[in-house]
Design a protein around this motif. Sequence first.
Motif: not given
Length: 191
Positions: A98, A143, A150
């Motif tokens: 992520h 992210t 994320g």
Amino acid sequence: MGDEMPHEMLDTSLILPLMKIGSPGGKTESPANLGKLITEPWLGELHIAHVFDLEDRFQYVTTDDCARLGIKPDELPHLRVHNLMHRRGKPRIVQGTHRIGFLLGGDLEASLLLVDALWDQIEPQIPGELIAAVPARDMLMVTGSQVEGGVEALVQNADQVWEDMKQRQDERLKLTRSLLVRRDGKWRLKQ
């Protein structure tokens, strides 16, 4: 930051940015050098200190160092980013589920936030706005705001880093649990 390097061996090519939590306090750690440290507030509790990148340690840059080297403190922002990229080279990117992480040899990963050219390249490849976590100087994770899970992964990783530092009773690299967001070409605290 131990013993001071002889002044004649220090030059502007050695100056790098070092992310710190809060201000190191204004005075140098060594009574031999009476200048003031050159630090600046950046975001929230994060400050940027300027250091000479020596073989086995960092040494803080002082106002006396700048005078001796013939540079003005307002020249440091350009110089520190240029030197970071030339002295340490391109960061290694580690892809996670992520998030992505950046490796630069330790202690300077968080300083990569200052390299706008890096983020200009990364930004189009990540869905949504860039969100960054820098729980420690040697850790930078990013992210996108549209990456499912994320932000949660960043928070979880940052919490784990802080817990590990606490367990080891070694918090010298500790930075912040606050997340950062990149908007309009600038990092800001994520609300």
